[in-house]
Structures are given as structure tokens and as C-alpha cells.
Design a protein around this motif. Structure first.
Motif, PDB file in Angstrom:
ATOM      1  N   SER A 124       0.850  -1.197   0.000  1.00  0.00           N
ATOM      2  CA  SER A 124       0.000   0.000   0.000  1.00  0.00           C
ATOM      3  C   SER A 124       0.882   1.242   0.000  1.00  0.00           C
ATOM      4  CB  SER A 124      -0.899   0.015   1.235  1.00  0.00           C
ATOM      5  OG  SER A 124      -1.595  -1.206   1.354  1.00  0.00           O
ATOM      6  N   HIS A 125       0.485   2.224  -0.800  1.00  0.00           N
ATOM      7  CA  HIS A 125       1.317   3.426  -0.931  1.00  0.00           C
ATOM      8  C   HIS A 125       0.601   4.705  -0.541  1.00  0.00           C
ATOM      9  CE1 HIS A 125       2.715   0.324  -3.783  1.00  0.00           C
ATOM     10  NE2 HIS A 125       3.889   0.645  -3.283  1.00  0.00           N
ATOM     11  N   THR A 126      -0.715   4.611  -0.283  1.00  0.00           N
ATOM     12  CA  THR A 126      -1.470   5.804   0.117  1.00  0.00           C
ATOM     13  C   THR A 126      -2.374   5.424   1.294  1.00  0.00           C
ATOM     14  OG1 THR A 126      -3.392   5.301  -1.252  1.00  0.00           O
ATOM     15  CG2 THR A 126      -1.639   6.564  -2.307  1.00  0.00           C
ATOM     16  N   SER A 127      -2.888   6.441   1.980  1.00  0.00           N
ATOM     17  CA  SER A 127      -3.751   6.134   3.125  1.00  0.00           C
ATOM     18  C   SER A 127      -5.040   5.452   2.669  1.00  0.00           C
ATOM     19  CB  SER A 127      -4.042   7.394   3.941  1.00  0.00           C
ATOM     20  OG  SER A 127      -4.479   8.405   3.082  1.00  0.00           O
ATOM     21  N   ASP A 128      -5.526   5.786   1.469  1.00  0.00           N
ATOM     22  CA  ASP A 128      -6.725   5.106   0.945  1.00  0.00           C
ATOM     23  C   ASP A 128      -6.431   3.624   0.702  1.00  0.00           C
ATOM     24  OD1 ASP A 128      -8.127   7.418   1.020  1.00  0.00           O
ATOM     25  OD2 ASP A 128      -8.091   7.792  -1.147  1.00  0.00           O
ATOM     26  N   GLU A 129      -5.244   3.347   0.184  1.00  0.00           N
ATOM     27  CA  GLU A 129      -4.884   1.941  -0.075  1.00  0.00           C
ATOM     28  C   GLU A 129      -4.741   1.167   1.236  1.00  0.00           C
ATOM     29  OE1 GLU A 129      -2.509   2.721  -4.316  1.00  0.00           O
ATOM     30  OE2 GLU A 129      -1.390   1.954  -2.593  1.00  0.00           O
ATOM     31  N   VAL A 130      -4.209   1.830   2.254  1.00  0.00           N
ATOM     32  CA  VAL A 130      -4.074   1.166   3.562  1.00  0.00           C
ATOM     33  C   VAL A 130      -5.462   0.819   4.096  1.00  0.00           C
ATOM     34  CG1 VAL A 130      -3.371   1.455   5.972  1.00  0.00           C
ATOM     35  CG2 VAL A 130      -1.872   2.263   4.141  1.00  0.00           C
ATOM     36  N   LEU A 131      -6.364   1.777   4.045  1.00  0.00           N
ATOM     37  CA  LEU A 131      -7.719   1.543   4.562  1.00  0.00           C
ATOM     38  C   LEU A 131      -8.403   0.422   3.774  1.00  0.00           C
ATOM     39  CD1 LEU A 131      -9.973   2.356   6.467  1.00  0.00           C
ATOM     40  CD2 LEU A 131     -10.657   4.126   4.836  1.00  0.00           C
ATOM     41  N   ALA A 132      -8.271   0.462   2.456  1.00  0.00           N
ATOM     42  CA  ALA A 132      -8.899  -0.578   1.617  1.00  0.00           C
ATOM     43  C   ALA A 132      -8.313  -1.948   1.951  1.00  0.00           C
ATOM     44  CB  ALA A 132      -8.697  -0.247   0.140  1.00  0.00           C
ATOM     45  N   ALA A 133      -7.004  -1.993   2.177  1.00  0.00           N
ATOM     46  CA  ALA A 133      -6.354  -3.276   2.501  1.00  0.00           C
ATOM     47  C   ALA A 133      -6.860  -3.804   3.836  1.00  0.00           C
ATOM     48  CB  ALA A 133      -4.832  -3.098   2.527  1.00  0.00           C
ATOM     49  N   ILE A 134      -6.998  -2.916   4.809  1.00  0.00           N
ATOM     50  CA  ILE A 134      -7.508  -3.336   6.123  1.00  0.00           C
ATOM     51  C   ILE A 134      -8.935  -3.860   5.963  1.00  0.00           C
ATOM     52  CG2 ILE A 134      -8.211  -2.508   8.408  1.00  0.00           C
ATOM     53  CD1 ILE A 134      -5.873  -0.478   8.205  1.00  0.00           C
ATOM     54  N   GLU A 135      -9.738  -3.129   5.206  1.00  0.00           N
ATOM     55  CA  GLU A 135     -11.136  -3.544   5.027  1.00  0.00           C
ATOM     56  C   GLU A 135     -11.244  -4.857   4.258  1.00  0.00           C
ATOM     57  OE1 GLU A 135     -13.079  -0.058   3.504  1.00  0.00           O
ATOM     58  OE2 GLU A 135     -13.481   0.642   5.547  1.00  0.00           O
ATOM     59  N   ALA A 136     -10.241  -5.129   3.422  1.00  0.00           N
ATOM     60  CA  ALA A 136     -10.247  -6.373   2.654  1.00  0.00           C
ATOM     61  C   ALA A 136      -9.757  -7.560   3.486  1.00  0.00           C
ATOM     62  CB  ALA A 136      -9.369  -6.213   1.413  1.00  0.00           C
ATOM     63  N   GLY A 137      -9.289  -7.277   4.698  1.00  0.00           N
ATOM     64  CA  GLY A 137      -8.853  -8.367   5.561  1.00  0.00           C
ATOM     65  C   GLY A 137      -7.359  -8.652   5.498  1.00  0.00           C
ATOM     66  N   ALA A 138      -6.564  -7.628   5.165  1.00  0.00           N
ATOM     67  CA  ALA A 138      -5.105  -7.826   5.132  1.00  0.00           C
ATOM     68  C   ALA A 138      -4.567  -8.071   6.545  1.00  0.00           C
ATOM     69  CB  ALA A 138      -4.421  -6.603   4.535  1.00  0.00           C
ATOM     70  N   ASP A 139      -3.585  -8.970   6.645  1.00  0.00           N
ATOM     71  CA  ASP A 139      -2.936  -9.237   7.938  1.00  0.00           C
ATOM     72  C   ASP A 139      -1.764  -8.309   8.179  1.00  0.00           C
ATOM     73  OD1 ASP A 139      -4.392 -11.625   8.856  1.00  0.00           O
ATOM     74  OD2 ASP A 139      -3.664 -12.397   6.946  1.00  0.00           O
ATOM     75  N   TYR A 140      -1.152  -7.878   7.079  1.00  0.00           N
ATOM     76  CA  TYR A 140      -0.063  -6.913   7.203  1.00  0.00           C
ATOM     77  C   TYR A 140      -0.013  -6.085   5.929  1.00  0.00           C
ATOM     78  CZ  TYR A 140       2.886  -9.637   4.016  1.00  0.00           C
ATOM     79  OH  TYR A 140       3.374 -10.280   2.890  1.00  0.00           O
ATOM     80  N   ILE A 141       0.639  -4.917   6.063  1.00  0.00           N
ATOM     81  CA  ILE A 141       0.774  -3.999   4.936  1.00  0.00           C
ATOM     82  C   ILE A 141       2.262  -3.863   4.611  1.00  0.00           C
ATOM     83  CG2 ILE A 141       0.354  -1.612   4.161  1.00  0.00           C
ATOM     84  CD1 ILE A 141      -2.236  -2.969   4.842  1.00  0.00           C
ATOM     85  N   GLY A 142       2.607  -3.917   3.338  1.00  0.00           N
ATOM     86  CA  GLY A 142       3.975  -3.646   2.895  1.00  0.00           C
ATOM     87  C   GLY A 142       4.041  -2.201   2.412  1.00  0.00           C
ATOM     88  N   MET A 143       5.059  -1.459   2.851  1.00  0.00           N
ATOM     89  CA  MET A 143       5.159  -0.051   2.456  1.00  0.00           C
ATOM     90  C   MET A 143       6.531   0.277   1.905  1.00  0.00           C
ATOM     91  SD  MET A 143       3.291   1.999   5.401  1.00  0.00           S
ATOM     92  CE  MET A 143       1.555   1.875   5.543  1.00  0.00           C
ATOM     93  N   GLY A 144       6.525   0.828   0.699  1.00  0.00           N
ATOM     94  CA  GLY A 144       7.812   1.179   0.123  1.00  0.00           C
ATOM     95  C   GLY A 144       7.632   1.934  -1.188  1.00  0.00           C
ATOM     96  N   PRO A 145       8.719   2.182  -1.901  1.00  0.00           N
ATOM     97  CA  PRO A 145      10.059   1.844  -1.433  1.00  0.00           C
ATOM     98  C   PRO A 145      10.586   2.860  -0.424  1.00  0.00           C
ATOM     99  CG  PRO A 145      10.144   2.760  -3.669  1.00  0.00           C
ATOM    100  CD  PRO A 145       8.703   2.743  -3.263  1.00  0.00           C
TER     101      PRO A 145
END
Ligand code: 3NM
Length: 224
Positions: A120-141
Motif C-alpha cells: 500500500s502506498h497511500t492512506s486510501d490503499e491502507v484503509l482498503a487493505a484493512i477492510e479487505a482483511g489484510a494481515d499486514y501492509i507492505g510499504m515502500g520503497p
């Protein structure tokens, strides 16, 4: 909101090695993986990409061998962007990027017993990933990387820090150009772990490089 899996322990993100058969130069990738496991990696992702990448039966066989090694060391075996392969092998989980199969669909296909990681590279992507049931988020580079030709511009550690302040319990792993010499700010920003390709796969002595990396992380106070 889809449910997260309970199979990921945050500490397993601490030294997260990513590798495909094209990342190890003249060294046998299975040997590299075994040395990395012996040296102390805490998670492994098979990321078979780029020119010369294996496919079909050859990929299945290679993936099975990687999985066997990971099992010997009780290290989670995650498959990058190939849900069919992960399901065929009963892998521990899948990691997807924003251009890959949608996280919510992947979560449904995997069920809740498997680990799902989402870049995830933006706060919207982080929220969408959490809502989709992600266990962890990768952030980079986090830093400049030569391992991903289509990487986004360097993000530094600020986005990790901001995300951590919004989500105190979210498992986060930093990625991109991370080495034994520059990893500390990634943990200081709030990451639970660092994902690396070249710092381990490109080392002349993979065992020694991994061991030194793991020991340095422990010295920062991160339990391994
Ligand atoms: N994803 P190295 S950077 C696979 O920014 C990958 O999402 C990235 O390799 C992202 O440790 C990257 O050799 C490559 O820099 C990481």
C-alpha cells in the motif's frame, strides 16, 4: 469488513526475505534460501518475476522445494501474486500489490486461515487493505531499489510513521533498498519488520549476511 487471519504473529515480520530464482545471480536459489533460513529470516515470500522466471511445472516444483525448506525452519511460506499456486501448495499466505488480484477477492479465495499481505502506498490503499482483511501492509520503497523496475518514487519512512500513528496495532513491513546499514529508521518509524531481496539474495555469503542482519535487528530491541 473481511476478517483478518489469526495465523500471523507480528514478530514473524521482523526479517522478511523475498526471493525468486532470478534474484540470486550465479548461486542456486534453494541454497540461498536454506542459508537465509539458517541465518535467521523470520518469513519468506516466493516472488518469481522478471526475465527468466519459472512458470508451469518448473515453478510448481521450485515452489514446493522452497516450501519444504521453510517448513523445516518453521518459517511462514508466502506466495507473491499467485493465488492458484498458493492454494495448490497450501501455502501459508499470499502477498499482493495494487496491480494484482484485488485483496478482498484474494481474502475470499484464501479463507481466514491464511496470511494476506498487501502493498500500500497511500492512506486510501491502507484503509482498503484493512477492510479487505489484510494481515499486514507492505510499504515502500523506503529507499532506492534496483530489484523492482516499476517501483514507485522513494517514500522514505514518513508514510510508515503516519500510518503507525493512525493504526497502532497494524502489522507493517517496510520494503525497498533496506540493508543492514540503513534498516534502523524503518523500525524507529513504527514498522514491525523489514522486507529485503538484494541485501540477502545478493550477498556473497548469504548465511553470514543474514545472521548479521538478524543480530543487528535484535540489538535494536526487536524480538526475533
Ligand atoms: N516492492 P530490495 S520495493 C518487491 O516499494 C518490492 O512495494 C517494493 O528489493 C515496493 O530489497 C521491492 O532488493 C524490491 O530493494 C525490494
Amino acid at each position: 469488513m473481511l476478517r483478518r487471519s489469526s495465523s500471523l504473529n507480528k514478530e514473524q515480520l521482523a526479517l522478511y526475505f523475498i526471493m525468486g530464482s532470478t534474484n540470486t545471480g550465479t548461486q542456486d536459489p534453494l541454497h540461498v534460501l536454506e542459508c537465509a533460513l539458517r541465518g535467521g529470516i523470520t518469513c519468506f515470500q516466493l516472488r518469481e518475476k522478471g526475465p527468466g522466471a519459472k512458470s508451469g511445472e518448473a515453478l510448481l516444483e521450485f515452489a514446493r522445494q522452497c516450501q519444504e525448506l521453510c517448513k523445516e525452519y518453521s518459517v511462514p511460506f508466502i506466495v507473491n501474486d499467485d493465488v492458484d499456486l498458493a492454494l495448490a501448495l497450501d501455502a501459508d499466505g499470499v502477498h499482493v500489490g495494487q496491480e494484482d488480484e484485488q485483496a478482498a477477492i484474494v481474502r475470499k479465495r484464501l479463507g481466514i486461515g491464511k496470511i494476506l499481505g498487501v502493498s500500500s502506498h497511500t492512506s486510501d490503499e491502507v484503509l482498503a487493505a484493512i477492510e479487505a482483511g489484510a494481515d499486514y501492509i507492505g510499504m515502500g520503497p523506503v529507499y532506492t531499489t534496483t530489484s523492482k523496475p516499476d517501483a514507485k518514487p522513494v517514500a522514505g519512512t514518513q508514510f510508515i510513521q503516519t500510518t503507525r500513528s493512525v493504526y497502532p496495532d497494524l502489522p507493517i513491513v517496510g520494503i525497498g533498498g533496506i540493508t543492514v546499514d540503513n534498516f534502523a529508521p524503518v523500525f524507529a518509524a513504527g514498522a514491525n519488520g523489514v522486507s529485503v531481496i538484494s541485501a540477502i539474495a545478493g550477498a556473497t555469503d548469504v548465511y553470514a549476511a543474514t545472521k548479521a542482519f538478524a543480530e543487528s535487528i535484535e540489538k535494536e530491541g526487536v524480538p526475533l
